[in-house]
Design an enzyme around this catalytic site. Sequence first.
Site, PDB file in Angstrom:
ATOM      1  N   VAL A  50       0.828  -1.200   0.000  1.00 38.61           N
ATOM      2  CA  VAL A  50       0.000   0.000   0.000  1.00 38.61           C
ATOM      3  C   VAL A  50       0.868   1.258   0.000  1.00 38.61           C
ATOM      4  O   VAL A  50       0.636   2.181  -0.785  1.00 38.61           O
ATOM      5  CB  VAL A  50      -0.971  -0.011   1.202  1.00 38.61           C
ATOM      6  CG1 VAL A  50      -1.725   1.300   1.311  1.00 38.61           C
ATOM      7  CG2 VAL A  50      -1.939  -1.182   1.066  1.00 38.61           C
ATOM      8  N   GLU A  51       1.875   1.283   0.857  1.00 37.43           N
ATOM      9  CA  GLU A  51       2.708   2.486   0.982  1.00 37.43           C
ATOM     10  C   GLU A  51       3.461   2.815  -0.301  1.00 37.43           C
ATOM     11  O   GLU A  51       3.656   3.987  -0.620  1.00 37.43           O
ATOM     12  CB  GLU A  51       3.694   2.333   2.142  1.00 37.43           C
ATOM     13  CG  GLU A  51       3.048   2.202   3.501  1.00 37.43           C
ATOM     14  CD  GLU A  51       2.324   3.441   3.984  1.00 37.43           C
ATOM     15  OE1 GLU A  51       2.624   4.549   3.496  1.00 37.43           O
ATOM     16  OE2 GLU A  51       1.440   3.310   4.846  1.00 37.43           O
ATOM     17  N   SER A  52       3.895   1.788  -1.026  1.00 44.25           N
ATOM     18  CA  SER A  52       4.707   2.024  -2.225  1.00 44.25           C
ATOM     19  C   SER A  52       3.932   1.872  -3.530  1.00 44.25           C
ATOM     20  O   SER A  52       4.527   1.976  -4.603  1.00 44.25           O
ATOM     21  CB  SER A  52       5.889   1.047  -2.247  1.00 44.25           C
ATOM     22  OG  SER A  52       5.440  -0.270  -2.525  1.00 44.25           O
ATOM     23  N   ARG A 161      -5.015  -2.448   2.450  1.00 42.39           N
ATOM     24  CA  ARG A 161      -4.091  -3.222   3.282  1.00 42.39           C
ATOM     25  C   ARG A 161      -4.632  -4.623   3.534  1.00 42.39           C
ATOM     26  O   ARG A 161      -3.883  -5.599   3.492  1.00 42.39           O
ATOM     27  CB  ARG A 161      -3.821  -2.497   4.609  1.00 42.39           C
ATOM     28  CG  ARG A 161      -2.994  -1.257   4.450  1.00 42.39           C
ATOM     29  CD  ARG A 161      -2.855  -0.471   5.762  1.00 42.39           C
ATOM     30  NE  ARG A 161      -2.493   0.898   5.495  1.00 42.39           N
ATOM     31  CZ  ARG A 161      -1.258   1.322   5.269  1.00 42.39           C
ATOM     32  NH1 ARG A 161      -0.255   0.477   5.309  1.00 42.39           N
ATOM     33  NH2 ARG A 161      -1.013   2.581   5.007  1.00 42.39           N
TER      34      ARG A 161
END
Length: 175
Positions: A50-52, A161
Amino acid sequence: MITAAQLREAMPYAAEPRIALFLQPLNDTFIEFGITTELRQAVFLAQITVESGSLRYVREIASGDAYEGRLDLGNSQPGDGRRFPGRGLGQVTGRANYGACGIALGVDLVAQPELLEQPEYAARSAGWYWQSRKLNAAADARKFWAACKLWNGGTNGLDDRINAYIDARRALGVI
């Protein structure tokens, strides 16, 4: 150690060149930061997916202006917001986090913040963040919601997520 096939299954939207680029740094990070069980790896992969954006981004898309003057991030100098936006696979953000991460990794990230855009440091910074938040314990206890909260402080991207966690668990054979 995870394989390219497992990483591909865990991150079905990741481009093949990105999988090849990040496979070894991720495996090295798993060892360095004790992310050594399939369950821990599944939770970790869900967060960085999710973050990247599935390994697409190692630098935040936004300018960083929103972080200007954010003392909670250690952004005390003019221009810190733009200088220390989210970087790395886990999107380390702010002068204070860059400083702490750099000390842990043995590099001066305050002087060279762009190092977090290199595969080795992009992966290791996410491992440092994981370890600094004691996420192995949350993963071992199968407390995925707690892990998400420890990672980003709330419910940002929670549905994504959860879906990424399902993909990673399937890829790694976690029941």
